[in-house]
Every structure is written in C-alpha cells, then in structure tokens.
Design a protein around this motif. Structure first.
Motif, PDB file in Angstrom:
ATOM      1  N   HIS A  28      76.994  31.768  57.571  1.00  0.00           N
ATOM      2  CA  HIS A  28      76.329  32.991  58.027  1.00  0.00           C
ATOM      3  C   HIS A  28      74.812  32.856  57.945  1.00  0.00           C
ATOM      4  CE1 HIS A  28      80.029  35.306  58.375  1.00  0.00           C
ATOM      5  NE2 HIS A  28      80.396  34.797  57.207  1.00  0.00           N
ATOM      6  N   VAL A  29      74.321  32.355  56.821  1.00  0.00           N
ATOM      7  CA  VAL A  29      72.876  32.200  56.626  1.00  0.00           C
ATOM      8  C   VAL A  29      72.325  31.165  57.607  1.00  0.00           C
ATOM      9  CG1 VAL A  29      71.096  31.432  54.999  1.00  0.00           C
ATOM     10  CG2 VAL A  29      72.943  32.940  54.217  1.00  0.00           C
ATOM     11  N   TYR A  30      72.988  30.019  57.687  1.00  0.00           N
ATOM     12  CA  TYR A  30      72.544  28.961  58.601  1.00  0.00           C
ATOM     13  C   TYR A  30      72.610  29.436  60.051  1.00  0.00           C
ATOM     14  CZ  TYR A  30      72.458  24.554  61.139  1.00  0.00           C
ATOM     15  OH  TYR A  30      72.150  23.549  62.019  1.00  0.00           O
ATOM     16  N   ARG A  38      66.262  27.851  66.696  1.00  0.00           N
ATOM     17  CA  ARG A  38      66.759  26.875  67.682  1.00  0.00           C
ATOM     18  C   ARG A  38      66.315  25.442  67.355  1.00  0.00           C
ATOM     19  NH1 ARG A  38      70.583  29.653  70.307  1.00  0.00           N
ATOM     20  NH2 ARG A  38      69.998  30.254  72.397  1.00  0.00           N
ATOM     21  N   ASP A  39      66.256  25.126  66.080  1.00  0.00           N
ATOM     22  CA  ASP A  39      65.820  23.803  65.634  1.00  0.00           C
ATOM     23  C   ASP A  39      66.642  23.485  64.391  1.00  0.00           C
ATOM     24  OD1 ASP A  39      64.248  22.021  63.815  1.00  0.00           O
ATOM     25  OD2 ASP A  39      62.787  22.060  65.449  1.00  0.00           O
ATOM     26  N   VAL A  40      67.554  22.498  64.508  1.00  0.00           N
ATOM     27  CA  VAL A  40      68.496  22.207  63.423  1.00  0.00           C
ATOM     28  C   VAL A  40      67.793  21.832  62.121  1.00  0.00           C
ATOM     29  CG1 VAL A  40      70.343  20.631  62.681  1.00  0.00           C
ATOM     30  CG2 VAL A  40      70.425  21.680  64.964  1.00  0.00           C
ATOM     31  N   PRO A  41      66.856  20.878  62.123  1.00  0.00           N
ATOM     32  CA  PRO A  41      66.205  20.540  60.837  1.00  0.00           C
ATOM     33  C   PRO A  41      65.474  21.729  60.207  1.00  0.00           C
ATOM     34  CG  PRO A  41      65.752  18.832  62.466  1.00  0.00           C
ATOM     35  CD  PRO A  41      66.412  19.972  63.201  1.00  0.00           C
ATOM     36  N   LEU A  42      64.805  22.528  61.033  1.00  0.00           N
ATOM     37  CA  LEU A  42      64.094  23.692  60.504  1.00  0.00           C
ATOM     38  C   LEU A  42      65.084  24.708  59.939  1.00  0.00           C
ATOM     39  CD1 LEU A  42      61.584  25.352  59.970  1.00  0.00           C
ATOM     40  CD2 LEU A  42      61.662  26.111  62.374  1.00  0.00           C
ATOM     41  N   ALA A  43      66.182  24.952  60.646  1.00  0.00           N
ATOM     42  CA  ALA A  43      67.200  25.891  60.154  1.00  0.00           C
ATOM     43  C   ALA A  43      67.789  25.396  58.839  1.00  0.00           C
ATOM     44  CB  ALA A  43      68.298  26.085  61.202  1.00  0.00           C
ATOM     45  N   GLU A  49      65.758  26.800  51.514  1.00  0.00           N
ATOM     46  CA  GLU A  49      64.777  27.684  50.885  1.00  0.00           C
ATOM     47  C   GLU A  49      65.396  29.035  50.534  1.00  0.00           C
ATOM     48  OE1 GLU A  49      61.071  28.199  52.987  1.00  0.00           O
ATOM     49  OE2 GLU A  49      60.995  26.075  53.531  1.00  0.00           O
ATOM     50  N   THR A  50      66.272  29.517  51.403  1.00  0.00           N
ATOM     51  CA  THR A  50      66.943  30.794  51.169  1.00  0.00           C
ATOM     52  C   THR A  50      67.778  30.746  49.903  1.00  0.00           C
ATOM     53  OG1 THR A  50      66.988  31.332  53.527  1.00  0.00           O
ATOM     54  CG2 THR A  50      68.622  32.436  52.119  1.00  0.00           C
ATOM     55  N   PHE A  51      68.587  29.708  49.749  1.00  0.00           N
ATOM     56  CA  PHE A  51      69.443  29.627  48.574  1.00  0.00           C
ATOM     57  C   PHE A  51      68.640  29.371  47.296  1.00  0.00           C
ATOM     58  CE2 PHE A  51      72.742  29.383  51.779  1.00  0.00           C
ATOM     59  CZ  PHE A  51      73.741  30.156  51.204  1.00  0.00           C
ATOM     60  N   LEU A  52      67.557  28.615  47.398  1.00  0.00           N
ATOM     61  CA  LEU A  52      66.694  28.424  46.224  1.00  0.00           C
ATOM     62  C   LEU A  52      66.046  29.740  45.809  1.00  0.00           C
ATOM     63  CD1 LEU A  52      64.969  25.012  47.055  1.00  0.00           C
ATOM     64  CD2 LEU A  52      66.596  25.482  45.207  1.00  0.00           C
ATOM     65  N   ALA A  53      65.584  30.507  46.791  1.00  0.00           N
ATOM     66  CA  ALA A  53      64.992  31.810  46.485  1.00  0.00           C
ATOM     67  C   ALA A  53      66.041  32.751  45.899  1.00  0.00           C
ATOM     68  CB  ALA A  53      64.380  32.417  47.746  1.00  0.00           C
ATOM     69  N   PRO A  64      69.718  41.313  41.729  1.00  0.00           N
ATOM     70  CA  PRO A  64      70.182  42.051  42.904  1.00  0.00           C
ATOM     71  C   PRO A  64      71.697  41.912  43.067  1.00  0.00           C
ATOM     72  CG  PRO A  64      69.068  40.038  43.564  1.00  0.00           C
ATOM     73  CD  PRO A  64      68.916  40.149  42.076  1.00  0.00           C
ATOM     74  N   GLU A  65      72.267  42.811  43.855  1.00  0.00           N
ATOM     75  CA  GLU A  65      73.698  42.765  44.168  1.00  0.00           C
ATOM     76  C   GLU A  65      73.934  41.596  45.115  1.00  0.00           C
ATOM     77  OE1 GLU A  65      77.612  44.034  43.889  1.00  0.00           O
ATOM     78  OE2 GLU A  65      75.905  44.992  42.905  1.00  0.00           O
ATOM     79  N   LEU A  66      74.732  40.629  44.702  1.00  0.00           N
ATOM     80  CA  LEU A  66      74.968  39.412  45.470  1.00  0.00           C
ATOM     81  C   LEU A  66      75.966  39.680  46.596  1.00  0.00           C
ATOM     82  CD1 LEU A  66      74.509  36.387  45.768  1.00  0.00           C
ATOM     83  CD2 LEU A  66      76.296  36.005  44.078  1.00  0.00           C
ATOM     84  N   SER A  67      75.553  39.383  47.833  1.00  0.00           N
ATOM     85  CA  SER A  67      76.432  39.529  48.996  1.00  0.00           C
ATOM     86  C   SER A  67      75.877  38.679  50.128  1.00  0.00           C
ATOM     87  CB  SER A  67      76.514  40.989  49.446  1.00  0.00           C
ATOM     88  OG  SER A  67      75.275  41.391  50.001  1.00  0.00           O
ATOM     89  N   VAL A  68      76.682  38.465  51.162  1.00  0.00           N
ATOM     90  CA  VAL A  68      76.213  37.728  52.334  1.00  0.00           C
ATOM     91  C   VAL A  68      75.074  38.498  52.996  1.00  0.00           C
ATOM     92  CG1 VAL A  68      76.843  36.876  54.631  1.00  0.00           C
ATOM     93  CG2 VAL A  68      78.414  36.550  52.712  1.00  0.00           C
TER      94      VAL A  68
END
Length: 177
Positions: A28-30, A38-43, A49-53, A64-68
């Motif tokens: 979902h995040v990816y 629209r750029d695989v390496p950037l995504a 970065e999202t999961f590290l944050a 925070p409340e953990l959810s997708v």
C-alpha cells in the motif's frame, strides 16, 4: 518494578507492532508513492524513509495509532519533503516563473489519465507536489499549504501556476516546461 527483585521493568519496543503490519502495509505504501512519483528507485527510497520515520514516531510518547492509513500519511509527508528538496535544488538552477495569471480555473476539460501522469512528471517538483496533494490526494488548500510549508495565499498562487503549466504541457503549447 516487576519480575525478579532488582531487575528493571522491560517494556517491548512499540515499533515491534510495525513488524506485524509490515507485510500488509508495504504494498500500500509503495503503491501510493509509485503512483505519484512514477520512478521505481525513488518510490523504493521514499518507502524506506516512510518506514524509518514510522519507527521513530512509534517510539515517541504517546505513540500514534498504527495502521496502514497512518503509514500512508507518513508517506505523504515524506513525498512532500522530497518535493520540497527537489524544488530547492531546481530553484538554485533556474528562476521560477512567478507571473500571476488568471485565478479562475474551471478545469472543464476531460483529461486522459495516462497522459496526465506523463504531463505531471514533466512539471517542476513544486508544481507536482501542489497538484498531487490537491487533486490526487484530495487535500484542501490549507492542508496542501501545510504540507508544502507555504501560506494559503502562496499555495493558491502556486496552484494557479501549476494548473496553467499542466494545461500548457498537456496541450503541447509553446513555453511549456
């Protein structure tokens, strides 16, 4: 204290809950990020970065409340951060057209979705960010302004310029970015 006498109370790391959600949340995040950049390496980088944050945020009190959905919100912030960085880099290379144009914009035309994504990718990062947050994510102008670190007035002006740039590029007009 609990457990053995003298042993400190050990609490599990709240970020462990992210491991349980990771397999379900990752596509979902990816997918959210890939559809916008629209750029695989950037995504992939932005997903990491999202999961590290998320790990950092989950270790703060109150967690925070953990959810997708929450993770998609973190991804949206990482995407906005990326666009702000890219905009600063481009600003150093060229002047941004600050010409104030007509603020009436009915968006009467039907837009081919595939062409629209291609056109969006041709625009500058500041225009991509504004249009994506406003029209793909459906955020109101105040929320777009908050994500971009701009005033509402400056964001409204940016959206006018971004829509005009999008329209010129979409129509293949001269002077398009």
């Amino acid at each position: 204290m609990s457990g053995h006498r003298g042993a400190p109370d050990v609490r599990p790391d709240p970020a462990f809950g992210l491991l349980e959600l990771y397999d379900d949340a990752l596509p979902h995040v990816y997918g959210y990020l890939l559809a916008r950049v629209r750029d695989v390496p950037l995504a992939e980088d932005l997903t990491a970065e999202t999961f590290l944050a998320a790990v950092s945020a989950l270790r703060k009190q109150p967690a925070p409340e953990l959810s997708v959905g929450w993770l998609i919100g973190v991804a949206r912030h990482k995407l906005a951060d990326h666009w702000r960085r890219a905009e600063r880099e481009q600003r150093g290379l060229r002047l941004v057209d600050s010409d104030q144009q007509d603020t009436v914009d009915p968006w009467d035309e039907e837009v081919d979705v595939m062409v629209a994504h291609e056109v969006l990718c041709q625009l500058g990062p500041h225009h991509q960010a504004a249009l994506t947050l406003r029209y793909l994510d459906g955020l109101g102008v105040p929320q777009v302004a908050e994500h971009l670190g701009r005033t509402v007035h400056a964001t409204e002006a940016l959206l006018v310029r971004a829509r005009n740039a999008f329209r010129r590029t979409y129509r293949g007009e001269e002077g398009a970015p």
